[in-house]
Design a protein around this motif. Structure first.
Motif, PDB file in Angstrom:
ATOM      1  N   ILE A  98     -49.253  17.075 106.422  1.00 50.99           N
ATOM      2  CA  ILE A  98     -49.366  16.547 107.780  1.00 50.99           C
ATOM      3  C   ILE A  98     -48.842  15.119 107.765  1.00 50.99           C
ATOM      4  CG2 ILE A  98     -50.934  15.927 109.647  1.00 50.99           C
ATOM      5  CD1 ILE A  98     -52.812  18.111 108.651  1.00 50.99           C
ATOM      6  N   LEU A  99     -47.856  14.841 108.600  1.00 51.64           N
ATOM      7  CA  LEU A  99     -47.260  13.509 108.674  1.00 51.64           C
ATOM      8  C   LEU A  99     -47.758  12.788 109.919  1.00 51.64           C
ATOM      9  CD1 LEU A  99     -45.244  11.338 107.720  1.00 51.64           C
ATOM     10  CD2 LEU A  99     -43.494  12.511 109.079  1.00 51.64           C
ATOM     11  N   VAL A 100     -48.314  11.597 109.707  1.00 48.25           N
ATOM     12  CA  VAL A 100     -48.667  10.675 110.795  1.00 48.25           C
ATOM     13  C   VAL A 100     -47.955   9.376 110.498  1.00 48.25           C
ATOM     14  CG1 VAL A 100     -50.521   9.490 112.020  1.00 48.25           C
ATOM     15  CG2 VAL A 100     -50.920  11.782 111.069  1.00 48.25           C
ATOM     16  N   ASP A 101     -47.096   8.924 111.410  1.00 46.25           N
ATOM     17  CA  ASP A 101     -46.176   7.844 111.081  1.00 46.25           C
ATOM     18  C   ASP A 101     -46.011   6.900 112.274  1.00 46.25           C
ATOM     19  OD1 ASP A 101     -43.829   6.838 109.258  1.00 46.25           O
ATOM     20  OD2 ASP A 101     -42.920   7.126 111.220  1.00 46.25           O
ATOM     21  N   SER A 102     -46.095   5.602 112.000  1.00 43.43           N
ATOM     22  CA  SER A 102     -45.890   4.583 113.032  1.00 43.43           C
ATOM     23  C   SER A 102     -44.811   3.617 112.566  1.00 43.43           C
ATOM     24  CB  SER A 102     -47.193   3.815 113.293  1.00 43.43           C
ATOM     25  OG  SER A 102     -46.997   2.796 114.264  1.00 43.43           O
ATOM     26  N   TYR A 103     -43.775   3.450 113.373  1.00 41.06           N
ATOM     27  CA  TYR A 103     -42.589   2.670 113.007  1.00 41.06           C
ATOM     28  C   TYR A 103     -42.315   1.656 114.115  1.00 41.06           C
ATOM     29  CZ  TYR A 103     -37.595   1.994 111.765  1.00 41.06           C
ATOM     30  OH  TYR A 103     -36.369   1.487 111.426  1.00 41.06           O
ATOM     31  N   VAL A 104     -42.231   0.372 113.766  1.00 37.12           N
ATOM     32  CA  VAL A 104     -41.917  -0.687 114.734  1.00 37.12           C
ATOM     33  C   VAL A 104     -40.799  -1.546 114.167  1.00 37.12           C
ATOM     34  CG1 VAL A 104     -42.765  -2.713 115.983  1.00 37.12           C
ATOM     35  CG2 VAL A 104     -44.266  -0.753 115.643  1.00 37.12           C
ATOM     36  N   ASN A 105     -39.734  -1.731 114.931  1.00 37.20           N
ATOM     37  CA  ASN A 105     -38.582  -2.485 114.462  1.00 37.20           C
ATOM     38  C   ASN A 105     -37.946  -3.206 115.649  1.00 37.20           C
ATOM     39  OD1 ASN A 105     -36.472  -3.455 112.929  1.00 37.20           O
ATOM     40  ND2 ASN A 105     -36.030  -1.493 111.967  1.00 37.20           N
TER      41      ASN A 105
ATOM     42  N   GLY B 158     -47.386  15.447 113.063  1.00 30.06           N
ATOM     43  CA  GLY B 158     -47.135  16.874 113.102  1.00 30.06           C
ATOM     44  C   GLY B 158     -47.219  17.522 111.737  1.00 30.06           C
ATOM     45  N   LEU B 159     -46.992  18.828 111.721  1.00 27.49           N
ATOM     46  CA  LEU B 159     -47.084  19.647 110.519  1.00 27.49           C
ATOM     47  C   LEU B 159     -45.728  19.734 109.829  1.00 27.49           C
ATOM     48  CD1 LEU B 159     -49.046  21.558 108.937  1.00 27.49           C
ATOM     49  CD2 LEU B 159     -48.122  23.428 110.328  1.00 27.49           C
ATOM     50  N   VAL B 160     -45.727  19.613 108.501  1.00 24.63           N
ATOM     51  CA  VAL B 160     -44.504  19.684 107.699  1.00 24.63           C
ATOM     52  C   VAL B 160     -44.680  20.779 106.648  1.00 24.63           C
ATOM     53  CG1 VAL B 160     -42.895  18.422 106.225  1.00 24.63           C
ATOM     54  CG2 VAL B 160     -44.127  17.213 108.040  1.00 24.63           C
ATOM     55  N   VAL B 161     -43.758  21.731 106.582  1.00 26.13           N
ATOM     56  CA  VAL B 161     -43.836  22.809 105.602  1.00 26.13           C
ATOM     57  C   VAL B 161     -42.458  23.025 104.978  1.00 26.13           C
ATOM     58  CG1 VAL B 161     -45.732  24.000 106.756  1.00 26.13           C
ATOM     59  CG2 VAL B 161     -43.380  24.605 107.316  1.00 26.13           C
ATOM     60  N   GLY B 162     -42.445  23.569 103.775  1.00 29.41           N
ATOM     61  CA  GLY B 162     -41.168  23.867 103.132  1.00 29.41           C
ATOM     62  C   GLY B 162     -41.370  24.675 101.861  1.00 29.41           C
ATOM     63  N   PHE B 163     -40.272  25.257 101.385  1.00 32.54           N
ATOM     64  CA  PHE B 163     -40.343  26.011 100.136  1.00 32.54           C
ATOM     65  C   PHE B 163     -38.961  26.002  99.487  1.00 32.54           C
ATOM     66  CE2 PHE B 163     -38.886  29.070 103.215  1.00 32.54           C
ATOM     67  CZ  PHE B 163     -37.956  29.837 102.532  1.00 32.54           C
ATOM     68  N   SER B 164     -38.952  26.283  98.200  1.00 35.79           N
ATOM     69  CA  SER B 164     -37.689  26.422  97.467  1.00 35.79           C
ATOM     70  C   SER B 164     -37.658  27.788  96.798  1.00 35.79           C
ATOM     71  CB  SER B 164     -37.545  25.317  96.418  1.00 35.79           C
ATOM     72  OG  SER B 164     -38.521  25.441  95.393  1.00 35.79           O
ATOM     73  N   TYR B 165     -36.448  28.246  96.495  1.00 36.22           N
ATOM     74  CA  TYR B 165     -36.283  29.559  95.887  1.00 36.22           C
ATOM     75  C   TYR B 165     -35.152  29.501  94.863  1.00 36.22           C
ATOM     76  CZ  TYR B 165     -35.234  34.509  95.282  1.00 36.22           C
ATOM     77  OH  TYR B 165     -35.012  35.746  94.740  1.00 36.22           O
ATOM     78  N   PRO B 166     -35.440  29.825  93.601  1.00 36.89           N
ATOM     79  CA  PRO B 166     -34.385  29.840  92.581  1.00 36.89           C
ATOM     80  C   PRO B 166     -33.521  31.092  92.725  1.00 36.89           C
ATOM     81  CG  PRO B 166     -36.477  30.456  91.610  1.00 36.89           C
ATOM     82  CD  PRO B 166     -36.766  30.100  93.038  1.00 36.89           C
ATOM     83  N   PHE B 167     -32.412  30.954  93.408  1.00 38.76           N
ATOM     84  CA  PHE B 167     -31.534  32.087  93.680  1.00 38.76           C
ATOM     85  C   PHE B 167     -30.941  32.641  92.389  1.00 38.76           C
ATOM     86  CE2 PHE B 167     -27.908  34.349  95.483  1.00 38.76           C
ATOM     87  CZ  PHE B 167     -28.490  34.926  96.612  1.00 38.76           C
ATOM     88  N   SER B 168     -30.677  31.733  91.465  1.00 35.10           N
ATOM     89  CA  SER B 168     -30.240  32.123  90.126  1.00 35.10           C
ATOM     90  C   SER B 168     -30.581  30.959  89.205  1.00 35.10           C
ATOM     91  CB  SER B 168     -28.736  32.421  90.095  1.00 35.10           C
ATOM     92  OG  SER B 168     -27.979  31.236  90.213  1.00 35.10           O
TER      93      SER B 168
ATOM     94  N   SER C  62     -39.272  22.603 107.333  1.00 31.42           N
ATOM     95  CA  SER C  62     -39.408  22.582 108.784  1.00 31.42           C
ATOM     96  C   SER C  62     -40.574  21.675 109.156  1.00 31.42           C
ATOM     97  CB  SER C  62     -39.647  24.000 109.322  1.00 31.42           C
ATOM     98  OG  SER C  62     -39.811  23.982 110.724  1.00 31.42           O
ATOM     99  N   ARG C  63     -40.525  21.115 110.332  1.00 33.00           N
ATOM    100  CA  ARG C  63     -41.629  20.294 110.819  1.00 33.00           C
ATOM    101  C   ARG C  63     -41.704  20.390 112.337  1.00 33.00           C
ATOM    102  NH1 ARG C  63     -37.576  17.261 108.704  1.00 33.00           N
ATOM    103  NH2 ARG C  63     -36.381  15.992 110.178  1.00 33.00           N
ATOM    104  N   PHE C  64     -42.919  20.365 112.833  1.00 33.15           N
ATOM    105  CA  PHE C  64     -43.147  20.296 114.276  1.00 33.15           C
ATOM    106  C   PHE C  64     -43.782  18.950 114.565  1.00 33.15           C
ATOM    107  CE2 PHE C  64     -45.922  20.699 117.970  1.00 33.15           C
ATOM    108  CZ  PHE C  64     -44.990  21.080 118.925  1.00 33.15           C
ATOM    109  N   MET C  65     -43.104  18.132 115.390  1.00 34.50           N
ATOM    110  CA  MET C  65     -43.549  16.765 115.606  1.00 34.50           C
ATOM    111  C   MET C  65     -43.774  16.480 117.087  1.00 34.50           C
ATOM    112  SD  MET C  65     -43.520  15.868 112.451  1.00 34.50           S
ATOM    113  CE  MET C  65     -44.035  14.176 112.707  1.00 34.50           C
TER     114      MET C  65
ATOM    115  N   ALA D 163     -37.855  20.678 113.811  1.00 30.61           N
ATOM    116  CA  ALA D 163     -36.682  20.260 113.045  1.00 30.61           C
ATOM    117  C   ALA D 163     -36.593  21.120 111.788  1.00 30.61           C
ATOM    118  CB  ALA D 163     -36.777  18.788 112.668  1.00 30.61           C
ATOM    119  N   PHE D 164     -35.367  21.348 111.320  1.00 26.08           N
ATOM    120  CA  PHE D 164     -35.149  22.169 110.136  1.00 26.08           C
ATOM    121  C   PHE D 164     -34.243  21.432 109.152  1.00 26.08           C
ATOM    122  CE2 PHE D 164     -36.095  25.094 113.577  1.00 26.08           C
ATOM    123  CZ  PHE D 164     -37.042  25.924 112.994  1.00 26.08           C
TER     124      PHE D 164
END
Length: 380
Positions: free
Chosen positions: A143-150, A186-196, A205-208, A243-244
């Motif tokens: 879960i990402l919670v982020d505050s950015y000020v610039n 929002g929620l952040v999820v992901g996976f990897s797969y060793p194709f070979s 993916s993330r929903f923000m 986002a993907f």
């Protein structure tokens, strides 16, 4: 060999499609090129991390690296961080945080202090992130919670009439503060797969939910004009969306432990949809990265990683010199890399040098980094 060539052909075709597939909607705001998340380890290495990607930062840098941390461990749980907190600011802003960060005046108090400072063009930068996450096998959830000020102050040579001036209350300004801020969660999820053995693919993916400000605030020697400041506080763009990201790592398993990697962040450009009739869609332009890393064996208790990459290959808004990044890491102890008891890092990015270190203390991993970042407003 024919299978390998077929896979590479598919990757090249997919890459060409992704580069040319851009999603824009009418009246969209094009968000300045800002990283989704700041990790101290990548930043200490100049953010040259696309071909390293062996810790929890992989999901934001190259999802093909998810699960590479503790890959040799027989445990299903590879890593977990509850919480994972990062904070960053520049030297100028740090002097002001003690007065304003914990008050209801944040960030208005910092802006007021910045515009009244006798030095021109003071840069304000703060960022606070919370990213509790867990890696199970090659799957990561967080879960990402982020505050950015610039933002920054720009002074003019003459007084100008404020847009909020009236005959009863005449107002003038001789400087402006250009603000970009973004709060998101929002929620952040992901996976990897060793194709070979030589190809690892990853998907993230993330929903923000996001609240973004891109405003210019009028000010004078007394600080920000109150009406202008209040208008900025109300001028918030609320959006939401998916986002993907996708990534590829090609480990060569040679004597240098070479890895070649590519990642496509915000595939096809991410459009965050307006959450209200008063808001506009926002577009995050796709970030294509390509890099190379080597980690030659020095000794049992000393590890090293050298990496180089080019990021935002497809983004003309970023100067070519700012796209090149390089870094190195030396780790010491029974475990090396992301799990080392102590690590030291050096890097080059944004035309400046960076440095960092990490140390395990009891159950906590403390990381520090110094780095350069451009102000994402008007090419500042």
């Amino acid at each position: 060999m024919l299978k390998f060539l077929s896979i590479m052909k598919l990757i090249i075709i997919l890459s060409i499609i992704l580069i040319n597939y851009n999603v824009y909607s009418d009246s969209s705001l094009l968000i300045p090129p800002t990283p989704m998340y700041l990790g101290a380890r990548p930043l200490g290495m100049g953010d040259a991390f696309v071909a390293v990607a062996d810790d929890e930062n992989a999901i934001f840098q190259n999802p093909a690296g998810i699960g590479l941390n503790n890959l040799k461990s027989k445990s299903i749980l590879k890593s977990a961080s509850f919480p994972n907190i990062s904070f960053s600011s520049n030297a100028f802003t740090t002097d002001l945080l003690g007065n304003y960060f914990n008050s209801f005046e944040y960030p208005s108090g910092i802006i007021n202090k910045a515009v009244t400072n006798p030095d021109s063009n003071n840069i304000v930068f703060t960022r606070l992130s919370l990213f509790p996450n867990v890696v199970i096998g090659r799957f990561q959830l967080g879960i990402l919670v982020d505050s950015y000020v610039n933002g920054y102050t720009t002074k003019s040579n003459t007084n100008q009439t404020s847009a909020y001036s009236t005959s009863a209350t005449p107002l003038t300004y001789d400087r402006t503060f250009t603000l970009f801020s973004r709060d998101q969660y929002g929620l952040v999820v992901g996976f990897s797969y060793p194709f070979s053995r030589h190809i690892v693919l990853g998907l993230g993916s993330r929903f923000m939910q996001r609240a973004t400000k891109m405003n210019t605030i009028e000010a004078n020697q007394n600080g920000a004009i109150d009406a202008s400041n209040k208008a900025s506080d109300k001028n918030v763009n609320y959006t939401y969306g998916f986002a993907f990201d996708t990534g590829i790592i090609l480990p060569l398993y040679d004597s240098l432990n070479t890895k070649i990697a590519f990642s496509f962040l915000d595939v096809g450009d991410t459009t965050y949809k307006a959450a209200s009739s008063s808001s506009s869609n926002e577009v995050e332009k796709m970030n294509i990265k390509a890099g190379l890393s080597i980690s030659p064996d020095i000794s049992k208790n000393v590890g090293t990683i050298l990496s180089i990459e080019e990021e935002r290959i497809n983004d003309p808004r970023v100067d070519d010199r700012n796209k090149l990044r390089a870094g190195c890491e030396f780790s010491f102890g029974e475990k090396t890399g992301a799990n080392a008891p102590f690590s030291a890092r050096l890097g080059y990015g944004m035309q400046t040098f960076s440095a960092g270190m990490s140390i395990y203390i009891l159950f906590a991993n403390l990381e520090f980094a110094t780095y350069g970042e451009s102000v994402p407003i008007n090419n500042g």
